[in-house]
Design a protein around this motif. Structure first.
Motif, short mmCIF file in Angstrom:
data_model
loop_
_atom_site.label_atom_id
_atom_site.label_comp_id
_atom_site.label_asym_id
_atom_site.label_seq_id
_atom_site.Cartn_x
_atom_site.Cartn_y
_atom_site.Cartn_z
N MET A 73 -23.63 33.43 -3.33
CA MET A 73 -23.40 33.43 -4.77
C MET A 73 -24.56 32.73 -5.49
O MET A 73 -25.00 33.18 -6.54
CB MET A 73 -22.08 32.74 -5.10
N ASP A 74 -25.05 31.64 -4.89
CA ASP A 74 -26.19 30.94 -5.48
C ASP A 74 -27.44 31.82 -5.46
O ASP A 74 -28.23 31.82 -6.41
CB ASP A 74 -26.47 29.63 -4.73
N GLU A 75 -27.62 32.58 -4.38
CA GLU A 75 -28.80 33.44 -4.24
C GLU A 75 -28.81 34.56 -5.27
O GLU A 75 -29.84 34.84 -5.89
CB GLU A 75 -28.86 34.06 -2.84
N ILE A 76 -27.67 35.24 -5.42
CA ILE A 76 -27.65 36.40 -6.31
C ILE A 76 -27.27 36.04 -7.74
O ILE A 76 -27.43 36.85 -8.65
CB ILE A 76 -26.72 37.53 -5.78
N GLY A 77 -26.74 34.84 -7.93
CA GLY A 77 -26.34 34.38 -9.26
C GLY A 77 -24.87 34.60 -9.51
O GLY A 77 -24.27 35.56 -9.00
N GLN A 78 -24.29 33.70 -10.27
CA GLN A 78 -22.85 33.76 -10.57
C GLN A 78 -22.48 35.05 -11.31
O GLN A 78 -21.44 35.64 -11.03
CB GLN A 78 -22.44 32.55 -11.41
N THR A 79 -23.33 35.47 -12.23
CA THR A 79 -23.02 36.67 -13.01
C THR A 79 -22.99 37.91 -12.14
O THR A 79 -22.07 38.73 -12.23
CB THR A 79 -24.06 36.85 -14.15
N GLU A 80 -23.97 38.05 -11.25
CA GLU A 80 -24.00 39.21 -10.35
C GLU A 80 -22.85 39.15 -9.35
O GLU A 80 -22.23 40.17 -9.07
CB GLU A 80 -25.35 39.28 -9.63
N ALA A 81 -22.55 37.97 -8.84
CA ALA A 81 -21.42 37.84 -7.92
C ALA A 81 -20.12 38.25 -8.61
O ALA A 81 -19.30 38.96 -8.02
CB ALA A 81 -21.33 36.41 -7.39
N ALA A 82 -19.94 37.82 -9.85
CA ALA A 82 -18.73 38.18 -10.60
C ALA A 82 -18.68 39.68 -10.86
O ALA A 82 -17.61 40.30 -10.78
CB ALA A 82 -18.67 37.41 -11.91
N ARG A 83 -19.81 40.28 -11.18
CA ARG A 83 -19.86 41.72 -11.42
C ARG A 83 -19.47 42.50 -10.16
O ARG A 83 -18.63 43.40 -10.21
CB ARG A 83 -21.25 42.15 -11.88
N LEU A 84 -20.06 42.12 -9.03
CA LEU A 84 -19.76 42.80 -7.77
C LEU A 84 -18.30 42.60 -7.38
O LEU A 84 -17.64 43.54 -6.93
CB LEU A 84 -20.68 42.28 -6.66
N LEU A 85 -17.80 41.40 -7.57
CA LEU A 85 -16.41 41.12 -7.26
C LEU A 85 -15.49 41.95 -8.14
O LEU A 85 -14.52 42.54 -7.67
CB LEU A 85 -16.11 39.63 -7.41
N GLY A 86 -15.81 42.04 -9.43
CA GLY A 86 -15.02 42.86 -10.34
C GLY A 86 -14.99 44.32 -9.93
O GLY A 86 -13.94 44.97 -9.95
N GLU A 87 -16.14 44.85 -9.52
CA GLU A 87 -16.19 46.24 -9.05
C GLU A 87 -15.36 46.42 -7.78
O GLU A 87 -14.67 47.42 -7.63
CB GLU A 87 -17.63 46.67 -8.79
#
Length: 115
Positions: A73-87
């Motif tokens: 999550m730190d590597e890809i960023g919180q926003t990207e992690a949240a986006r992927l999780l949402g998808e």
């Protein structure tokens, strides 16, 4: 790239996926269902422990620890992690998406065919 149903690809061959086994792993680790976690996040959106555990579940097919999921999550960023999780959540629970309609199997939203 994977052809697994519900897989959300990122970073080449990696993917988030909330399969049945991932949902059970989440429930075993957290003591709550993923749907309960989503409802709890509405009340406490900054619950990083819960979010990290959800990300871990979506990546559990890789055999990561929860700490390694946090590092990712730190590597890809919180926003990207949240986006992927949402998808991944939308792919796992398409019936919850109002765009799709009732996929629950009771037939309530299906049009009746005329003979």
């Amino acid at each position: 790239m994977t052809s697994l149903r519900g897989a959300v690809p990122f970073a080449g061959e990696r993917y988030f996926r909330l399969s049945t086994n991932a949902l059970v792993r989440y429930q075993d680790a957290a003591g709550e269902t993923l749907l309960e976690a989503m409802a709890a996040l509405e009340q406490s959106p900054g619950d990083t422990r819960r979010i990290r555990r959800m990300v871990w579940a979506a990546l559990s097919h890789e055999g990561l620890t929860e700490e390694a999921a946090g590092d990712l999550m730190d590597e890809i960023g919180q926003t990207e992690a949240a986006r992927l999780l949402g998808e991944a959540i939308r792919a796992a629970f398409p019936q919850a998406d109002p765009q799709i309609g009732d996929a629950g199997g009771n037939g309530a939203s299906r049009k009746k065919r005329t003979p």
